[in-house]
Design a protein around this motif. Structure first.
Motif, PDB file in Angstrom:
ATOM      1  N   VAL A 169      31.311  40.506  31.872  1.00 52.70           N
ATOM      2  CA  VAL A 169      31.564  41.935  32.109  1.00 52.70           C
ATOM      3  C   VAL A 169      32.495  42.123  33.287  1.00 52.70           C
ATOM      4  N   SER A 170      32.226  41.449  34.402  1.00 53.19           N
ATOM      5  CA  SER A 170      33.063  41.630  35.594  1.00 53.19           C
ATOM      6  C   SER A 170      34.480  41.130  35.349  1.00 53.19           C
ATOM      7  N   ALA A 171      34.631  40.088  34.524  1.00 54.40           N
ATOM      8  CA  ALA A 171      35.972  39.587  34.199  1.00 54.40           C
ATOM      9  C   ALA A 171      36.755  40.628  33.398  1.00 54.40           C
ATOM     10  N   ARG A 172      36.074  41.285  32.468  1.00 55.80           N
ATOM     11  CA  ARG A 172      36.758  42.322  31.676  1.00 55.80           C
ATOM     12  C   ARG A 172      37.060  43.550  32.537  1.00 55.80           C
ATOM     13  N   ILE A 173      36.153  43.867  33.439  1.00 56.17           N
ATOM     14  CA  ILE A 173      36.411  44.973  34.367  1.00 56.17           C
ATOM     15  C   ILE A 173      37.674  44.688  35.172  1.00 56.17           C
ATOM     16  N   LEU A 174      37.798  43.474  35.660  1.00 59.43           N
ATOM     17  CA  LEU A 174      38.973  43.101  36.447  1.00 59.43           C
ATOM     18  C   LEU A 174      40.240  43.157  35.604  1.00 59.43           C
ATOM     19  N   ALA A 175      40.167  42.672  34.375  1.00 62.78           N
ATOM     20  CA  ALA A 175      41.341  42.686  33.494  1.00 62.78           C
ATOM     21  C   ALA A 175      41.796  44.110  33.196  1.00 62.78           C
ATOM     22  N   TYR A 176      40.849  44.983  32.884  1.00 63.31           N
ATOM     23  CA  TYR A 176      41.204  46.378  32.614  1.00 63.31           C
ATOM     24  C   TYR A 176      41.698  47.077  33.881  1.00 63.31           C
ATOM     25  N   SER A 177      41.193  46.683  35.035  1.00 63.68           N
ATOM     26  CA  SER A 177      41.661  47.283  36.285  1.00 63.68           C
ATOM     27  C   SER A 177      43.125  46.933  36.526  1.00 63.68           C
ATOM     28  N   TRP A 178      43.484  45.672  36.304  1.00 64.73           N
ATOM     29  CA  TRP A 178      44.885  45.275  36.427  1.00 64.73           C
ATOM     30  C   TRP A 178      45.761  46.029  35.421  1.00 64.73           C
ATOM     31  N   ALA A 179      45.286  46.173  34.200  1.00 65.90           N
ATOM     32  CA  ALA A 179      46.044  46.899  33.178  1.00 65.90           C
ATOM     33  C   ALA A 179      46.221  48.362  33.563  1.00 65.90           C
ATOM     34  N   THR A 180      45.185  48.953  34.161  1.00 67.64           N
ATOM     35  CA  THR A 180      45.274  50.351  34.602  1.00 67.64           C
ATOM     36  C   THR A 180      46.358  50.531  35.640  1.00 67.64           C
ATOM     37  N   ALA A 203      37.514  45.626  42.575  1.00 63.91           N
ATOM     38  CA  ALA A 203      37.191  45.001  41.288  1.00 63.91           C
ATOM     39  C   ALA A 203      37.144  43.481  41.425  1.00 63.91           C
ATOM     40  N   GLN A 204      38.081  42.920  42.194  1.00 61.65           N
ATOM     41  CA  GLN A 204      38.108  41.474  42.409  1.00 61.65           C
ATOM     42  C   GLN A 204      36.873  41.017  43.183  1.00 61.65           C
ATOM     43  N   ARG A 205      36.469  41.794  44.169  1.00 66.95           N
ATOM     44  CA  ARG A 205      35.279  41.433  44.953  1.00 66.95           C
ATOM     45  C   ARG A 205      34.021  41.460  44.096  1.00 66.95           C
ATOM     46  N   LEU A 206      33.943  42.421  43.176  1.00 67.71           N
ATOM     47  CA  LEU A 206      32.795  42.474  42.275  1.00 67.71           C
ATOM     48  C   LEU A 206      32.751  41.219  41.412  1.00 67.71           C
ATOM     49  N   HIS A 207      33.898  40.854  40.858  1.00 71.95           N
ATOM     50  CA  HIS A 207      33.948  39.668  39.996  1.00 71.95           C
ATOM     51  C   HIS A 207      33.629  38.404  40.786  1.00 71.95           C
ATOM     52  N   ALA A 208      34.160  38.311  42.005  1.00 68.83           N
ATOM     53  CA  ALA A 208      33.908  37.127  42.829  1.00 68.83           C
ATOM     54  C   ALA A 208      32.426  37.018  43.186  1.00 68.83           C
ATOM     55  N   ALA A 209      31.801  38.136  43.488  1.00 71.58           N
ATOM     56  CA  ALA A 209      30.379  38.122  43.832  1.00 71.58           C
ATOM     57  C   ALA A 209      29.535  37.678  42.634  1.00 71.58           C
ATOM     58  N   VAL A 210      29.906  38.139  41.445  1.00 76.96           N
ATOM     59  CA  VAL A 210      29.180  37.732  40.233  1.00 76.96           C
ATOM     60  C   VAL A 210      29.344  36.233  39.999  1.00 76.96           C
ATOM     61  N   ARG A 211      30.564  35.744  40.174  1.00 77.79           N
ATOM     62  CA  ARG A 211      30.820  34.308  39.965  1.00 77.79           C
ATOM     63  C   ARG A 211      30.014  33.453  40.933  1.00 77.79           C
ATOM     64  N   ARG A 212      29.846  33.945  42.159  1.00 75.01           N
ATOM     65  CA  ARG A 212      29.093  33.173  43.161  1.00 75.01           C
ATOM     66  C   ARG A 212      27.581  33.365  43.027  1.00 75.01           C
ATOM     67  N   GLY A 213      27.165  34.257  42.140  1.00 72.13           N
ATOM     68  CA  GLY A 213      25.747  34.501  41.946  1.00 72.13           C
ATOM     69  C   GLY A 213      25.117  35.301  43.066  1.00 72.13           C
TER      70      GLY A 213
END
Length: 311
Positions: free
Chosen positions: A225-236, A266-276
């Motif tokens: 989910v966070s990866a898709r959020i980041l991808a759509y954020s870049w597209a936006t 958005a990147q910080r959210l994805h990074a936090a998810v990746r790090r658990g």
């Protein structure tokens, strides 16, 4: 006589309170905060279409008609989703769930708002704006609410198209046409919608799962989910830059600066998810509201100031 007057005066507050409660319940059906965000995108689209300040009368009537159309969509959504709302903590206080408005009355109210919206937009702007607003309502109710929402994790991606229509309605109200800048603004809102709603859905994942709604965070991992959020954020953010040919440095500077902040969060959210680590997706949700608002205000200011466009 004194006793009668006293009785009348003592019951008046109760009647007034009851009337306020009823009016408040019907107003709640329209989801005013959602309407507010939609109108924030309509006005700048009208300014950009005019390349200046459009007719105040047209703006007022377009906003009124647009608010009615959005209110109609939201009220009819409440009717269709009352079963879902009743089991979700986030929505269990809505009027139909608490029996503050009869279901039949809510249905009539939603249809009446749509009819009034069509009339106001036709008379106050033009037929094209009215047809586009009606199409958005029909799409939101019949395609998103009744079909997509309960059947696919991509519900908000395609269903979110209805929320993009105010910019096109605003443009059409001024010009009587739909030109490419309006479609770019449509694209900005379209691409912004998934990060906005998926971050909310991450917070209320258990709510959606309990209601049987396959929102993406329910059927996918948090990392996906966070990866898709980041991808759509870049597209936006990339899509916002497509307006450069019809804007000046004012808009471009704002789009780059606010876009950078949006992407960082958005990147910080994805990074936090990746790090658990523990995450707070609502930070991105609230920021996304501010981001879209500031971005579209910049469009309006840029058009109103009237500086030479970069294109």
């Amino acid at each position: 006589m004194t006793a009668a007057m006293h009785e009348t005066n003592s019951t008046a507050p109760g009647r007034n309170s009851g009337l306020r409660d009823v009016l408040g319940a019907y107003l709640a059906l329209t989801k005013p905060r959602v309407i507010e965000l939609l109108l924030v995108t309509t006005i700048p689209a009208m300014f950009l279409a005019e390349r200046g300040i459009p007719s105040p009368v047209v703006v007022l009537l377009t906003l009124l008609g647009g608010a009615m159309a959005a209110g109609s969509s939201n009220a009819l959504n409440c009717v269709a989703d009352s079963d879902i709302d009743s089991v979700m903590d986030r929505t269990k206080s809505r009027p139909l769930v608490r029996y503050r408005v009869p279901r039949r009355n809510a249905l009539i109210f939603g249809i009446a708002l749509s009819v009034l919206s069509f009339a106001v937009l036709t008379l106050g702007a033009n037929l094209l704006a009215a047809v586009l607003a009606l199409a958005a309502t029909l799409f939101y109710v019949f395609v998103y609410t009744l079909v997509l929402k309960r059947r696919t994790s991509q519900n908000i991606v395609w269903g979110g198209a209805a929320g993009c229509m105010p910019v096109v309605v605003g443009w059409a109200a001024v010009t009587g046409t739909v030109e490419w800048p309006a479609l770019v603004m449509f694209g900005v809102v379209f691409l912004w919608t998934p990060p906005h709603f998926w971050s909310l859905a991450m917070k209320y994942r258990d709510d959606y799962e309990r209601a049987g709604v396959p929102m993406l965070p329910v059927v996918a991992t948090a990392r996906q989910v966070s990866a898709r959020i980041l991808a759509y954020s870049w597209a936006t953010v990339a899509c916002t830059l497509l307006l450069v040919p019809v804007t000046s440095w004012i808009y471009v500077a704002c789009a780059v600066a606010t876009g950078a902040v949006f992407l960082i969060v958005a990147q910080r959210l994805h990074a936090a998810v990746r790090r658990g680590e523990g995450i707070n997706p609502m930070k991105l949700f609230h920021l996304s509201n501010s981001y879209l608002t500031v971005l579209f205000v910049a469009i309006a200011v840029d058009a109103a100031v009237g500086l030479p466009v970069l294109g």
